[in-house]
Scaffold this motif. Structure first.
Motif, PDB file in Angstrom:
ATOM      1  N   MET A   1      27.661  30.818  85.404  1.00  0.00           N
ATOM      2  CA  MET A   1      28.250  30.481  84.130  1.00  0.00           C
ATOM      3  C   MET A   1      29.752  30.722  84.225  1.00  0.00           C
ATOM      4  N   ILE A   2      30.527  29.729  83.887  1.00  0.00           N
ATOM      5  CA  ILE A   2      31.982  29.827  83.876  1.00  0.00           C
ATOM      6  C   ILE A   2      32.441  29.839  82.426  1.00  0.00           C
ATOM      7  N   VAL A   3      33.322  30.766  82.087  1.00  0.00           N
ATOM      8  CA  VAL A   3      33.855  30.824  80.728  1.00  0.00           C
ATOM      9  C   VAL A   3      35.353  30.535  80.776  1.00  0.00           C
ATOM     10  N   SER A   4      35.849  29.940  79.725  1.00  0.00           N
ATOM     11  CA  SER A   4      37.282  29.663  79.618  1.00  0.00           C
ATOM     12  C   SER A   4      38.013  30.959  79.277  1.00  0.00           C
ATOM     13  N   PRO A   5      39.326  30.989  79.486  1.00  0.00           N
ATOM     14  CA  PRO A   5      40.093  32.182  79.081  1.00  0.00           C
ATOM     15  C   PRO A   5      39.926  32.493  77.593  1.00  0.00           C
ATOM     16  N   GLU A   6      39.829  31.451  76.774  1.00  0.00           N
ATOM     17  CA  GLU A   6      39.642  31.663  75.340  1.00  0.00           C
ATOM     18  C   GLU A   6      38.285  32.290  75.041  1.00  0.00           C
ATOM     19  N   GLU A   7      37.241  31.819  75.735  1.00  0.00           N
ATOM     20  CA  GLU A   7      35.907  32.398  75.538  1.00  0.00           C
ATOM     21  C   GLU A   7      35.881  33.858  75.987  1.00  0.00           C
ATOM     22  N   ARG A   8      36.513  34.133  77.131  1.00  0.00           N
ATOM     23  CA  ARG A   8      36.564  35.506  77.636  1.00  0.00           C
ATOM     24  C   ARG A   8      37.269  36.409  76.630  1.00  0.00           C
ATOM     25  N   SER A   9      38.391  35.954  76.099  1.00  0.00           N
ATOM     26  CA  SER A   9      39.131  36.741  75.123  1.00  0.00           C
ATOM     27  C   SER A   9      38.304  37.003  73.873  1.00  0.00           C
ATOM     28  N   GLU A  10      37.575  35.993  73.418  1.00  0.00           N
ATOM     29  CA  GLU A  10      36.714  36.169  72.248  1.00  0.00           C
ATOM     30  C   GLU A  10      35.599  37.168  72.536  1.00  0.00           C
ATOM     31  N   MET A  11      35.041  37.093  73.732  1.00  0.00           N
ATOM     32  CA  MET A  11      33.982  38.026  74.108  1.00  0.00           C
ATOM     33  C   MET A  11      34.518  39.455  74.149  1.00  0.00           C
ATOM     34  N   ILE A  12      35.732  39.624  74.665  1.00  0.00           N
ATOM     35  CA  ILE A  12      36.345  40.943  74.718  1.00  0.00           C
ATOM     36  C   ILE A  12      36.579  41.468  73.308  1.00  0.00           C
ATOM     37  N   ALA A  13      37.056  40.597  72.418  1.00  0.00           N
ATOM     38  CA  ALA A  13      37.299  41.020  71.034  1.00  0.00           C
ATOM     39  C   ALA A  13      36.010  41.485  70.368  1.00  0.00           C
ATOM     40  N   VAL A  14      34.926  40.758  70.589  1.00  0.00           N
ATOM     41  CA  VAL A  14      33.633  41.151  70.007  1.00  0.00           C
ATOM     42  C   VAL A  14      33.184  42.486  70.592  1.00  0.00           C
ATOM     43  N   ALA A  15      33.317  42.624  71.906  1.00  0.00           N
ATOM     44  CA  ALA A  15      32.910  43.873  72.558  1.00  0.00           C
ATOM     45  C   ALA A  15      33.765  45.042  72.075  1.00  0.00           C
ATOM     46  N   ALA A  16      35.071  44.826  71.910  1.00  0.00           N
ATOM     47  CA  ALA A  16      35.955  45.887  71.427  1.00  0.00           C
ATOM     48  C   ALA A  16      35.574  46.292  70.003  1.00  0.00           C
ATOM     49  N   TYR A  17      35.236  45.316  69.176  1.00  0.00           N
ATOM     50  CA  TYR A  17      34.793  45.628  67.813  1.00  0.00           C
ATOM     51  C   TYR A  17      33.516  46.465  67.862  1.00  0.00           C
ATOM     52  N   PHE A  18      32.585  46.076  68.728  1.00  0.00           N
ATOM     53  CA  PHE A  18      31.328  46.807  68.871  1.00  0.00           C
ATOM     54  C   PHE A  18      31.603  48.252  69.302  1.00  0.00           C
ATOM     55  N   LEU A  19      32.529  48.440  70.230  1.00  0.00           N
ATOM     56  CA  LEU A  19      32.881  49.797  70.665  1.00  0.00           C
ATOM     57  C   LEU A  19      33.508  50.589  69.523  1.00  0.00           C
ATOM     58  N   ALA A  20      34.404  49.956  68.759  1.00  0.00           N
ATOM     59  CA  ALA A  20      35.020  50.635  67.615  1.00  0.00           C
ATOM     60  C   ALA A  20      33.960  51.019  66.588  1.00  0.00           C
ATOM     61  N   GLU A  21      33.024  50.132  66.375  1.00  0.00           N
ATOM     62  CA  GLU A  21      31.931  50.406  65.441  1.00  0.00           C
ATOM     63  C   GLU A  21      31.128  51.616  65.909  1.00  0.00           C
ATOM     64  N   GLN A  22      30.850  51.684  67.210  1.00  0.00           N
ATOM     65  CA  GLN A  22      30.082  52.801  67.760  1.00  0.00           C
ATOM     66  C   GLN A  22      30.779  54.135  67.556  1.00  0.00           C
ATOM     67  N   ARG A  23      32.099  54.157  67.573  1.00  0.00           N
ATOM     68  CA  ARG A  23      32.836  55.411  67.405  1.00  0.00           C
ATOM     69  C   ARG A  23      33.276  55.624  65.971  1.00  0.00           C
ATOM     70  N   GLY A  24      32.760  54.822  65.042  1.00  0.00           N
ATOM     71  CA  GLY A  24      33.031  55.010  63.623  1.00  0.00           C
ATOM     72  C   GLY A  24      34.402  54.554  63.173  1.00  0.00           C
ATOM     73  N   PHE A  25      35.011  53.637  63.917  1.00  0.00           N
ATOM     74  CA  PHE A  25      36.327  53.086  63.576  1.00  0.00           C
ATOM     75  C   PHE A  25      37.386  54.164  63.370  1.00  0.00           C
ATOM     76  N   THR A  26      37.294  55.251  64.112  1.00  0.00           N
ATOM     77  CA  THR A  26      38.316  56.282  63.999  1.00  0.00           C
ATOM     78  C   THR A  26      39.649  55.729  64.497  1.00  0.00           C
ATOM     79  N   PRO A  27      40.759  56.246  63.951  1.00  0.00           N
ATOM     80  CA  PRO A  27      42.070  55.712  64.322  1.00  0.00           C
ATOM     81  C   PRO A  27      42.421  55.982  65.791  1.00  0.00           C
ATOM     82  N   ASP A  28      43.376  55.226  66.279  1.00  0.00           N
ATOM     83  CA  ASP A  28      43.973  55.422  67.607  1.00  0.00           C
ATOM     84  C   ASP A  28      43.033  55.147  68.772  1.00  0.00           C
TER      85      ASP A  28
END
Length: 80
Positions: A1-28
């Motif tokens: 499976m090949i993803v475009s740079p835009e798809e990769r960036s979107e996937m990273i954004a979703v994953a980063a949100y998921f990580l922030a959610e896991q840590r309770g959206f604490t600052p910094d």
């Protein structure tokens, strides 16, 4: 499976949100979340390519579920 740079960036954004959610959206934590998400997504995409998983199979599983499965697998392999 090949993803475009835009798809990769979107996937990273979703994953980063998921990580922030896991840590309770604490600052910094946004930068660490993003960098961790980049590593996770790149490892996940590499594994998908090596295993021959199709785009359709990946999309059926969904990124969030794929990350949950990936995190569980990689944590177990890191420990053993």
């Amino acid at each position: 499976m090949i993803v475009s740079p835009e798809e990769r960036s979107e996937m990273i954004a979703v994953a980063a949100y998921f990580l922030a959610e896991q840590r309770g959206f604490t600052p910094d934590g946004a930068t660490d979340d993003w960098l961790t998400a980049e590593r996770q997504i790149d490892r996940l995409l590499d594994a998908i390519r090596r295993q021959g998983i199709s785009r359709a199979q990946f999309e059926r599983a969904g990124l969030r579920n794929a990350l949950r499965l990936w995190n569980g697998t990689s944590q177990r392999s890191d420990q053993g």
